[in-house]
Design an enzyme around this catalytic site. Sequence first.
Site, PDB file in Angstrom:
ATOM      1  CB  SER A 137      -0.735   0.194   1.371  1.00 50.66           C
ATOM      2  OG  SER A 137      -0.044   0.346   2.466  1.00 50.66           O
ATOM      3  CE  LYS A 138      -0.634   7.250  -2.685  1.00 43.09           C
ATOM      4  NZ  LYS A 138      -2.113   6.709  -3.134  1.00 43.09           N
ATOM      5  NE  ARG A 139       0.610   1.520   6.693  1.00 43.10           N
ATOM      6  CZ  ARG A 139       0.790   0.303   6.983  1.00 43.10           C
ATOM      7  NH1 ARG A 139       1.976   0.198   7.514  1.00 43.10           N
ATOM      8  NH2 ARG A 139       0.000  -0.747   6.525  1.00 43.10           N
ATOM      9  CG  ASN A 140       3.367  -1.713   2.770  1.00 43.87           C
ATOM     10  OD1 ASN A 140       3.160  -1.223   1.625  1.00 43.87           O
ATOM     11  ND2 ASN A 140       2.921  -2.495   3.474  1.00 43.87           N
TER      12      ASN A 140
END
Length: 485
Positions: free
Chosen positions: A256-259
């Site tokens: 996802s964007k976070r990882n």
Amino acid sequence: MDKKVKVRFAPSPTGDLHVGNIRTALFDWAYARHTGGTFLFRIEDTDTTRVTDEYIQAAIDTLKWLGLTWDEGPEVGGDNGPYLQSQRLDIYATWAQKFLDQKDAYYCYCTPVELEARREAQRAANVAPGYDGACRDLTQEQISDYKAQGRDAVVRMRMPDGSTTFVDQIRGEVSFDHKFVPDFVLVRGDGSPLYTLAVAVDDILMKVTHILRGEDLLSSTPRQIRVYQAMGIKLEDYPLFAHLPFVMGQDNTKLSKRNGEVSIAWYREQGYLPEAICNYLALLGWSPGEDRENVTMKELCELFTVEKVHSSPARFDMKKLEAINGDKIRALTLDDFLAWSLPFLEKAGVITGTQPEIDLVRSALPIIQERIVRLSEIPQMLKFLFVENFEVDADCISKITDDASKAVLKRALKELEALSQWNHDSIEGALRSSLIEELGLKPRVAFGSVRIATTGSTISPPLFESMELLGKEASLARITAALAL
Ligand code: GLU
Ligand code: ZN
């Protein structure tokens, strides 16, 4: 003899392409190049509510920027176009009609509310939710009734009882019981085709031989195969499927964007080289063997085979990508490094692009080539060479205004003024003998003050080389100015 390989990359540009899409494109491209086959690029833009012209153009630009050139597709054309599905709607409509005529498909008049109510009932009864075939065998009367009520009809494909089995080139034999593959929609009420219809028709008409794509599409395969059957395609002419393993984030959750699953545009802005991105993504699910991590695009084409793709999920690791990017930056020739650097320096307003500036950048680049992992670090590293009204960074001023620092700077100034030769060796010699040997200072203390005074910050390329590039006059002027702070 085996037929010539043709693979396709077929994104639905509902946003910028991301890591997962590009890994798919890369594997398709590498497989085509490895086999001397054709790489086809098709835009799946039938979902007009979500695909925009900007995203389509961005997808085209991204593939080009990465060097994943295609042999058939937008801009280059080919014998099987058009390559934008939005320009092929009549083709899908013709096939849908044929399926209706053959009774492979039928009109379904159920409303969304009715469908949902029945799904709810299925859940309550603990049976697999999905279309129950209510409209499979409507009488003329029922049809007239529905029409009179002004209902829209979708076109549904009839899924026969039984199962679909195929040999996935990566995961082996895969089987889907049709109990879990209900009759599916081919055409919406407004006449627009769904993905399953368009993708299957195009893969056949465009003569695709291998479908390498993400594992998230595995479950749509039996439906596509059903479309091939309805099209009357012979089994030996079906494309072969190869579903690439999922890419997980560092924390083992879905990317996802976070990882890390950010758009490729972001990596580009951050100063990742296309070659580094491709090299890194190539390792997500594939490996050149012998624990190697560094592959060039050329080697990737030579070595890539579907047999070497793993079926277990791959894990995205930003640190590894950074390390590879650093390696690729170090491997650049000076000319190439310069060409990559200039846009970053210009965008940051460090240079305007005049010839003297470019010459100075060229002489400065070798001293930072070993130290950066992203091109976006370059402006901060080199800005001290170009600023007109030089000032020490605000957060560093206090580090050179104490008495001890002033004494260091005073002594450094005296030694440097006396130098008749201005190069990094002479500068280093003068500063070492006076500050380290005579005054007995630790290098970090001694050189730290000089670094802040001349480059304005604690982060800079190697000090003596930096001062050489800055020149004697400017270096002395900056130390003098620092003493007055
Ligand atoms: N257009 C589909 C998507 O982007 C992929 C098509 C395919 O590879 O089968 O999800
Ligand atoms: Zn129905």
